[in-house]
Design a protein around this motif. Structure first.
Motif, mmCIF file in Angstrom:
data_model
loop_
_atom_site.group_PDB
_atom_site.id
_atom_site.type_symbol
_atom_site.label_atom_id
_atom_site.label_comp_id
_atom_site.label_asym_id
_atom_site.label_seq_id
_atom_site.Cartn_x
_atom_site.Cartn_y
_atom_site.Cartn_z
ATOM 1 N N PHE A 1 0.836 -1.199 0.000
ATOM 2 C CA PHE A 1 0.000 0.000 0.000
ATOM 3 C C PHE A 1 0.871 1.249 0.000
ATOM 4 O O PHE A 1 1.905 1.258 0.658
ATOM 5 C CB PHE A 1 -0.893 -0.018 1.244
ATOM 6 N N PRO A 2 0.524 2.317 -0.674
ATOM 7 C CA PRO A 2 -0.667 2.469 -1.498
ATOM 8 C C PRO A 2 -0.454 1.899 -2.900
ATOM 9 O O PRO A 2 0.667 1.854 -3.392
ATOM 10 C CB PRO A 2 -0.848 3.988 -1.553
ATOM 11 N N TRP A 3 -1.537 1.503 -3.490
ATOM 12 C CA TRP A 3 -1.517 0.977 -4.855
ATOM 13 C C TRP A 3 -1.879 2.108 -5.806
ATOM 14 O O TRP A 3 -2.349 3.163 -5.394
ATOM 15 C CB TRP A 3 -2.514 -0.166 -4.969
ATOM 16 N N THR A 4 -1.694 1.872 -7.099
ATOM 17 C CA THR A 4 -2.013 2.894 -8.088
ATOM 18 C C THR A 4 -3.501 2.914 -8.415
ATOM 19 O O THR A 4 -4.089 3.968 -8.586
ATOM 20 C CB THR A 4 -1.215 2.660 -9.388
ATOM 21 N N PHE A 5 -4.105 1.725 -8.506
ATOM 22 C CA PHE A 5 -5.540 1.676 -8.805
ATOM 23 C C PHE A 5 -6.173 0.494 -8.095
ATOM 24 O O PHE A 5 -5.499 -0.458 -7.704
ATOM 25 C CB PHE A 5 -5.810 1.632 -10.319
ATOM 26 N N TYR A 6 -7.484 0.609 -7.925
ATOM 27 C CA TYR A 6 -8.256 -0.408 -7.213
ATOM 28 C C TYR A 6 -9.537 -0.682 -7.990
ATOM 29 O O TYR A 6 -10.124 0.229 -8.568
ATOM 30 C CB TYR A 6 -8.655 0.076 -5.814
ATOM 31 N N ILE A 7 -9.950 -1.939 -7.977
ATOM 32 C CA ILE A 7 -11.240 -2.329 -8.550
ATOM 33 C C ILE A 7 -11.939 -3.167 -7.493
ATOM 34 O O ILE A 7 -11.408 -4.197 -7.057
ATOM 35 C CB ILE A 7 -11.060 -3.164 -9.839
ATOM 36 N N LEU A 8 -13.114 -2.736 -7.071
ATOM 37 C CA LEU A 8 -13.916 -3.506 -6.124
ATOM 38 C C LEU A 8 -14.988 -4.223 -6.928
ATOM 39 O O LEU A 8 -15.720 -3.592 -7.697
ATOM 40 C CB LEU A 8 -14.558 -2.584 -5.081
ATOM 41 N N ALA A 9 -15.044 -5.538 -6.766
ATOM 42 C CA ALA A 9 -15.959 -6.336 -7.586
ATOM 43 C C ALA A 9 -16.545 -7.485 -6.779
ATOM 44 O O ALA A 9 -15.944 -7.951 -5.811
ATOM 45 C CB ALA A 9 -15.217 -6.897 -8.797
ATOM 46 N N ASP A 10 -17.714 -7.913 -7.186
ATOM 47 C CA ASP A 10 -18.255 -9.178 -6.730
ATOM 48 C C ASP A 10 -17.914 -10.203 -7.800
ATOM 49 O O ASP A 10 -18.167 -9.975 -8.991
ATOM 50 C CB ASP A 10 -19.778 -9.107 -6.545
ATOM 51 N N MET A 11 -17.302 -11.296 -7.377
ATOM 52 C CA MET A 11 -16.889 -12.349 -8.298
ATOM 53 C C MET A 11 -17.593 -13.635 -7.885
ATOM 54 O O MET A 11 -17.791 -13.880 -6.689
ATOM 55 C CB MET A 11 -15.371 -12.533 -8.260
ATOM 56 N N PRO A 12 -17.953 -14.481 -8.860
ATOM 57 C CA PRO A 12 -18.734 -15.673 -8.516
ATOM 58 C C PRO A 12 -17.984 -16.718 -7.692
ATOM 59 O O PRO A 12 -18.590 -17.419 -6.890
ATOM 60 C CB PRO A 12 -19.168 -16.229 -9.876
ATOM 61 N N ASP A 13 -16.664 -16.811 -7.892
ATOM 62 C CA ASP A 13 -15.904 -17.849 -7.187
ATOM 63 C C ASP A 13 -14.408 -17.562 -7.307
ATOM 64 O O ASP A 13 -13.995 -16.642 -8.009
ATOM 65 C CB ASP A 13 -16.226 -19.245 -7.739
ATOM 66 N N ARG A 14 -13.618 -18.358 -6.612
ATOM 67 C CA ARG A 14 -12.167 -18.157 -6.612
ATOM 68 C C ARG A 14 -11.570 -18.326 -8.011
ATOM 69 O O ARG A 14 -10.647 -17.593 -8.390
ATOM 70 C CB ARG A 14 -11.503 -19.130 -5.637
ATOM 71 N N ASP A 15 -12.082 -19.287 -8.776
ATOM 72 C CA ASP A 15 -11.556 -19.497 -10.130
ATOM 73 C C ASP A 15 -11.708 -18.247 -10.997
ATOM 74 O O ASP A 15 -10.848 -17.942 -11.820
ATOM 75 C CB ASP A 15 -12.242 -20.688 -10.806
ATOM 76 N N SER A 16 -12.788 -17.505 -10.815
ATOM 77 C CA SER A 16 -12.972 -16.277 -11.599
ATOM 78 C C SER A 16 -11.977 -15.206 -11.174
ATOM 79 O O SER A 16 -11.501 -14.428 -12.003
ATOM 80 C CB SER A 16 -14.415 -15.767 -11.475
ATOM 81 N N VAL A 17 -11.621 -15.174 -9.892
ATOM 82 C CA VAL A 17 -10.609 -14.229 -9.404
ATOM 83 C C VAL A 17 -9.246 -14.589 -10.002
ATOM 84 O O VAL A 17 -8.510 -13.724 -10.465
ATOM 85 C CB VAL A 17 -10.561 -14.221 -7.864
ATOM 86 N N VAL A 18 -8.944 -15.879 -9.998
ATOM 87 C CA VAL A 18 -7.676 -16.344 -10.583
ATOM 88 C C VAL A 18 -7.634 -15.995 -12.075
ATOM 89 O O VAL A 18 -6.609 -15.534 -12.584
ATOM 90 C CB VAL A 18 -7.501 -17.859 -10.351
#
Length: 121
Positions: free
Chosen positions: A69-86
């Motif tokens: 921290f701090p990062w340059t950009f952030y995206i807050l999202a709802d993802m269906p499962d861990r595989d989608s995050v990967v």
């Protein structure tokens, strides 16, 4: 009997622009921005993903992000499962810029949790 719907994962994708980006000649920067757009659209387009919000810290943080921290950009999202995050994180390994991959210029980290419900009084 129908099983209850599985709650999505709340994910904060944290992105950092690396020194290799800043070392590029001006004429090469556009290629990285184009690839970054591909990354952002790719995260948005992961099946089942819902982007809740974004923050770009580039106006008040100039230069590379430190190792955390701090990062340059952030995206807050709802993802269906861990595989989608990967799959979203893997985009840095698959998006090419000439002979390099996007991970040469940007790094990403995903923080996975659940929605924090604010109780009513």
């Amino acid at each position: 009997m129908t099983e209850p719907a599985k709650a999505p994962l709340r994910v904060l994708f944290c992105g950092a622009v690396l020194q290799n980006f800043f070392d590029l000649p001006s004429a090469e920067i556009g290629k990285v921005w184009k690839a970054t757009g591909e990354l952002l659209r790719g995260i948005r387009d992961v099946p089942g993903a819902t982007i809740i919000g974004t923050i770009d810290d580039d106006q008040t943080m100039v230069g590379t992000s430190p190792t955390g921290f701090p990062w340059t950009f952030y995206i807050l999202a709802d993802m269906p499962d861990r595989d989608s995050v990967v799959a979203a994180c893997n985009l840095l390994r698959t998006i090419e810029i000439g002979e390099h991959r996007l991970w040469r210029y940007i790094r990403i980290e995903a923080r996975i949790g659940r929605e924090l419900a604010i109780p009513e009084l």
